[in-house]
Scaffold this active site. Sequence first.
Site, short mmCIF file in Angstrom:
data_model
loop_
_atom_site.label_atom_id
_atom_site.label_comp_id
_atom_site.label_asym_id
_atom_site.label_seq_id
_atom_site.Cartn_x
_atom_site.Cartn_y
_atom_site.Cartn_z
N CYS A 30 0.85 -1.20 0.00
CA CYS A 30 0.00 0.00 0.00
C CYS A 30 0.87 1.24 0.00
O CYS A 30 2.09 1.16 0.09
CB CYS A 30 -0.91 0.00 1.21
SG CYS A 30 0.00 0.12 2.74
N CYS A 33 3.06 1.68 3.18
CA CYS A 33 4.34 0.95 3.18
C CYS A 33 5.37 1.73 2.37
O CYS A 33 6.53 1.88 2.76
CB CYS A 33 4.18 -0.42 2.54
SG CYS A 33 2.92 -1.44 3.26
N ASP A 438 0.59 -33.48 -4.60
CA ASP A 438 1.69 -34.00 -3.82
C ASP A 438 1.26 -33.78 -2.37
O ASP A 438 0.40 -32.95 -2.11
CB ASP A 438 2.95 -33.21 -4.15
CG ASP A 438 4.09 -33.56 -3.24
OD1 ASP A 438 4.30 -34.76 -3.03
OD2 ASP A 438 4.76 -32.65 -2.74
N ASP A 620 5.17 -29.18 -4.75
CA ASP A 620 6.11 -28.14 -4.35
C ASP A 620 7.56 -28.61 -4.32
O ASP A 620 8.47 -27.81 -4.36
CB ASP A 620 5.76 -27.60 -2.98
CG ASP A 620 6.21 -28.54 -1.87
OD1 ASP A 620 6.09 -29.76 -2.07
OD2 ASP A 620 6.69 -28.05 -0.86
N ASP A 624 9.12 -32.87 -7.54
CA ASP A 624 7.89 -32.69 -8.30
C ASP A 624 8.13 -31.93 -9.60
O ASP A 624 7.27 -31.93 -10.48
CB ASP A 624 6.86 -31.90 -7.48
CG ASP A 624 6.33 -32.71 -6.32
OD1 ASP A 624 6.12 -33.92 -6.52
OD2 ASP A 624 6.15 -32.15 -5.24
#
Lengths: 728, 55
Positions: A30, A33, A438, A620, A624
Site C-alpha cells: 500500500c 508501506c 503432492d 512443491d 515434483d
Amino acid sequence: MYVTRDFSHYVRTAGDGVQHIDLAVEGVHCAGCMAKIERGLSAIPDVTLARVNLTDRRLALEWKQGTLDPSRFIDRLEELGYKAYPYETESAEATEVAESRFLLRCLGVAAFATMNVMMLSIPVWSGNVSDMLPEQRDFFHWLSALIALPAAAYAGQPFFRSAWRALSAKTTNMDVPISIGVILALGMSVVETFHHAEHAYFDAAIMLLTFLLVGRFLDQNMRRRTRAVAGNLAALKAETAAKFVGADEISQVPVAAIHPGDIVLLRPGERCAVDGTVIEGRSEIDQSLITGETLYVVAEHGTPVYAGSMNISGTLRVRVSAASEATLLAEITRLLDNALQARSRYMRLADRASRLYAPVVHATALLTILGWVIAGASWHDAIVTGVAVLIITCPCALGLAIPTVQTVTSGAMFKSGVLLNSGDAIERLAEADHVIFDKTGTLTLPELEVTNAADIPADLFELAGRLALSSHHPVAAAVAQAAGARSPIVGAIEEAGQGVWATIDGLEIRLGRPSFCGAEALIGADLDPEASIVGFSKGNEKVILSVRQGLRPDAQAVIAALKTRNIGIEILSGDRDPAVRAAAHALGIPEWRAGVTPADKIARIEELKQRGAKVLMVGDGMNDAPSLAAAHVSMSPISAAHLSQATADLVFLGRPLAPVVAAIDSSRQAMRLMRQNLWLAIGYNVLAVPVAISGVVTPLIAAAAMSGSSIMVMLNSLRARSSSRETL
Amino acid sequence: MEILVILVPLALMLGGAGLVAFLWSLRSGQYDDLDGAAWRAIADEEPPTEAPIKR
C-alpha cells in the site's frame, strides 16, 4: 565466530561515485508501506535515492560510493518490518521490459496518428455528402498519408518483423495477414489518392494497428508482470550461504558467488543452498523437498547433501561439490527437459484461430476479385473491392479477444492469491479434469505444528515455548510459535542434537529428545507415525509434544469443492505409506500412492494422458518439478523449491489451499469469455464480409465496424472481473 | 477556406506536441510503476527523493 554479509555481488555503479542496488521487498502492498520505506531509508545520511516500485514490489537505492554497506539497508528495512533481499535482474526480464516499452512506444505513435488521421477523415466523410471540393479532399487525403505512412512504418514493426520471421521459416502466423492487409490498404490508398478517388483507407489501416497493438501490449505486459513476480520469488528464496573466508571467519554470500571447492557452514534450521558433501559435523537433515520423504536422514562425514535440504539438529561444514550438476539434480533436470519439450506442443487457442483465419480470408479476397472481374467489373474496381475485404476482415477483434480476457483474469487471480507464470496457463487450467496432489508441503503446510497442544497444561506449554526460543531446531521453533512465546528464558543452554535446558525458580526445565528429558515412558504406540516427538520436563512434571506438518486448514473443503466440479483427485507422494494413508483418509481421497519416485509420477501422468485426462499437478518439491512440467498444467505453493516454482504454470500464496479452486473457476470462466469473444469476432466478420464483397464498403463503414467490434470484445472481457470473486 | 492554412498546421502541431509529450513521459519512466503512481498522487507528503531513475 565473526559473520559478515557480503552483497557486493549485487551492487553496481550508477556513475559519478554513486552506487546502486535493487532489493525485492516482501510485504509492500500500500501507499503507507511505500512512504514508510522511502522515508525510513532516505533518512540515512548519504542515501541519494530510495524509491519503491509498487507494481514490481522492488526498491531502488542509491548512495554515495564507499559510504555505506548495503547490509545496513536490509537491517533498516527489517526494523521497519519488511524483509528484503538483493535482487538481480535476469537478462530474460530485461528483454521483456525493453520489449514492453517498445510496444508502448509503437502504441503511442499509432494512437496519436489514428486520432489525427480521424480528424482529417471525418471532414472528408461528411464533405463527400455535402460540398467538399475534390481538391480539398485530395489535400486532406495527402495530409492523412503524410501522417499515416510514417506512423504505420514505425508502429507496424512488431507485426512486420514477426511476419517476416514466419515467412522466412516458411510458416505463417497471425501477423502475415495483418501485415499484408495493412500494406495493401496503405498502398491502395496512395494509388487512389493519386487518382483523385473519393475513398482512401489511411484511417482504417492505422486504426487497425492501434487496436492490435493494444492487444499485443496487454499480452506483453501480463508476461512482464509475471516475470517480475517470478524474479522476486527467486530473490526472496534468499539463496545465500555462509562461506568460510578464513579459518574461523564466515561471510554470508549469495549462491552465485560460491564456487565448487568452497566450504560452507550449515547451521541448524537453515536450508542448504548448494550441493556438496559433509566434511565435518553430525546432524539430521530433512530432504522432504527433494525426495518427498518426511523422515529425517542422518548426515555425517561423507554424506552428500543437496540444495533444498533443511538442516535439523547439528552444525555441518559442507564442501561444495565440484560437479553439482552431476547428481540428483541432474537426473531431475533431465526429466524436466523431456517433460517441457512434450508440453511445448500445446497449441494456444489464439494460434488455432489464426491458423484457420489466414487461408479463409485470403481465399475470400481472391475470390472477390475474380468474381467481380468475371461479373464484368474493371480490374481496378475488383482489386479495390478485394482490398476492402482484406481491410474489413483484419483481425482487430480477434487480436483483442484473448489478451484482454487474459489480462483481466490474471488481475482477478492475483487478488485471490494466484500468480500466473505463463500466459496460456489459463487455457490449459480451464481444461483440467484430474488433479494430482503432492502431499508434503502442498496438502500439508510447509511449517510444523504441535498437534497435541490441547492435551498439555497451559502453563507447562508456555514455559516449553519460552525455552524453545533458545534453540535453532526447527521443531523447537514450531513449539515456540505454537505456544506464542515471546520472551526467551535467560541462561538457557543448548546441547547439540539433544535439546535445551535451563534453571528457573530452582527447578530444572528441559526440552528436547524424550530421552534428554526422561520422558521416554510417555511415548505410546498410538502416536502419529509422522510426528516428531519432543519431551519437556519441569522438575518431575513431564509431557511429550507431538510435532508434525498439519494439513492446510481448508484442504478438506477444497477437496470437496473439487469433487462437486467433477474433477478426479489423487495423491502421489514420495513420502512413506502410513503418512500418505493418514492424509488421504483425513481428506476423503480414495486414490493415493506412497513412496513414488519422480519417474513414477511422470509415468502415472502419462498413463492418465493416454486415457485422455487433462492433468493438473499441484506440488512443491524439487522431486515434483519434472511431473509439474509433464502435466497438462501445474501449480505450486509459494514455499516451493526454486526449481518447481520456476516450472509451475501458476503459483499460489498463503496458507489456504483455496486458490487452487479459485484459479480453476477463474480460468474456466475466462475460457468461456475467450470463446464468446472469438464468436463475436467471427460473427462480426460474417456480417461485414458480404457487405465488403458486394463492394459498397466505404472507409466510414470500415472504421465503424472495426471499432465497434473491438469495443464489444473489450467490454465482454471485463466481465471476467466480476464473478471471479466467488469462493468455494 | 483560407483558414485551413492556419488550422491544418496548428492541428498537426498540437498532435505532434501530444506525441512528443507521451514519448517523453515514457522515456522518463512514468509508466514503470502504475500502481505506485496512483497512490503517490494522494500521498500527504512526498518523501524527499529525486527524479525516477533512467535505465
